[in-house]
Design an enzyme around this catalytic site. Structure first.
Site, PDB file in Angstrom:
ATOM      1  N   ASN A 147      38.993  29.916  49.099  1.00 42.23           N
ATOM      2  CA  ASN A 147      40.321  30.525  48.943  1.00 42.23           C
ATOM      3  C   ASN A 147      40.165  31.904  48.309  1.00 42.23           C
ATOM      4  O   ASN A 147      39.211  32.147  47.581  1.00 42.23           O
ATOM      5  CB  ASN A 147      41.168  29.635  48.014  1.00 42.23           C
ATOM      6  CG  ASN A 147      42.551  30.210  47.754  1.00 42.23           C
ATOM      7  OD1 ASN A 147      43.236  30.649  48.681  1.00 42.23           O
ATOM      8  ND2 ASN A 147      42.968  30.241  46.502  1.00 42.23           N
ATOM      9  N   HIS A 162      42.129  34.634  45.783  1.00 40.58           N
ATOM     10  CA  HIS A 162      43.193  34.707  44.778  1.00 40.58           C
ATOM     11  C   HIS A 162      43.221  36.131  44.212  1.00 40.58           C
ATOM     12  O   HIS A 162      42.158  36.686  43.902  1.00 40.58           O
ATOM     13  CB  HIS A 162      42.911  33.679  43.673  1.00 40.58           C
ATOM     14  CG  HIS A 162      43.977  33.648  42.625  1.00 40.58           C
ATOM     15  ND1 HIS A 162      45.188  33.013  42.821  1.00 40.58           N
ATOM     16  CD2 HIS A 162      44.034  34.202  41.382  1.00 40.58           C
ATOM     17  CE1 HIS A 162      45.930  33.168  41.737  1.00 40.58           C
ATOM     18  NE2 HIS A 162      45.257  33.878  40.857  1.00 40.58           N
TER      19      HIS A 162
END
Ligand code: GRF
Length: 198
Positions: A110, A112
């Site tokens: 992911n 961020h």
């Protein structure tokens, strides 16, 4: 030439990181290809970018499922059907069930928009400005059960300038995101960074 690893993307929005990953994968020397983009939002902007690049898309609206587990198992099935080996979340705004994370652990990453472990969750740039930090940035990390907490793969820093608003800081960080995500994906695909699951 060795076969490219099959990557699936999970998105919820405009898809600028998706675009940067598509651009990176267009290089014949890049070791991965994006074969499926899944969105939980019907009109996510990123879906059009994917279709324009000839990539298969699938909309799986979370609201039509009775539970987080049921939603995640539909995603899991779609990823498996497409032969996905590595999953990239790029602005995917849903929290996964523990069983989904366990299944994909070490194979799901992911991005961020902060220097984790600082400023998890949402309103990240507001948090950074309120804390008066002089440096912010972005992080690509392995997804773990706790949100925004998995092992860090790569980070890139930018200055926080006097007079920055959440919007100006977000734009500066986003430029770095677009460089960092392809680099981090390459590290994972080439096995140079691993999250060994016990
Ligand atoms: C990015 O800032 C990413 O770090 C965060 O959500 C945003 C998604 O932007 N997780 P985009 O959809 O990739 O343009």
């Amino acid at each position: 030439m060795s076969a490219k690893r099959k990557v699936g993307l999970l998105i919820s929005g405009r898809g600028s990181n998706l675009k940067s990953l598509i651009a990176a994968c267009a290089d014949p020397k890049f070791p991965a290809e994006i074969v499926l983009v899944i969105s939980n939002v019907t009109d996510a902007g990123g879906l059009a970018h994917a279709s324009n690049a000839g990539i298969a898309t699938k909309v799986i609206p979370h609201k039509t499922f009775p539970s987080r587990e049921a939603f995640d198992s539909e995603i899991d099935a779609a990823l498996n059907d497409a032969g996905i080996e590595i999953v990239c979340e790029a602005g995917f705004m849903r929290i996964h069930s523990e069983s989904f994370v366990r299944k994909w652990q070490g194979r799901i990453i992911n991005i961020h928009p902060s220097l984790l472990p600082r400023f998890k969750g949402t309103h990240v740039h507001e948090q950074a400005i309120a804390a008066c930090v002089k440096t912010s940035g972005c992080t690509v990390h392995f997804v773990a059960a706790e949100v925004d907490s998995g092992p860090i793969i790569a980070q890139s820093a930018v200055p926080v300038l006097k007079g920055d608003t959440p919007e100006t800081l977000a734009a500066r960080v986003l430029e770095e995101e677009h460089k960092l995500y392809p680099l981090a994906l390459r590290l994972v695909v080439e096995g140079r960074v691993r999250f060994d699951v016990p």
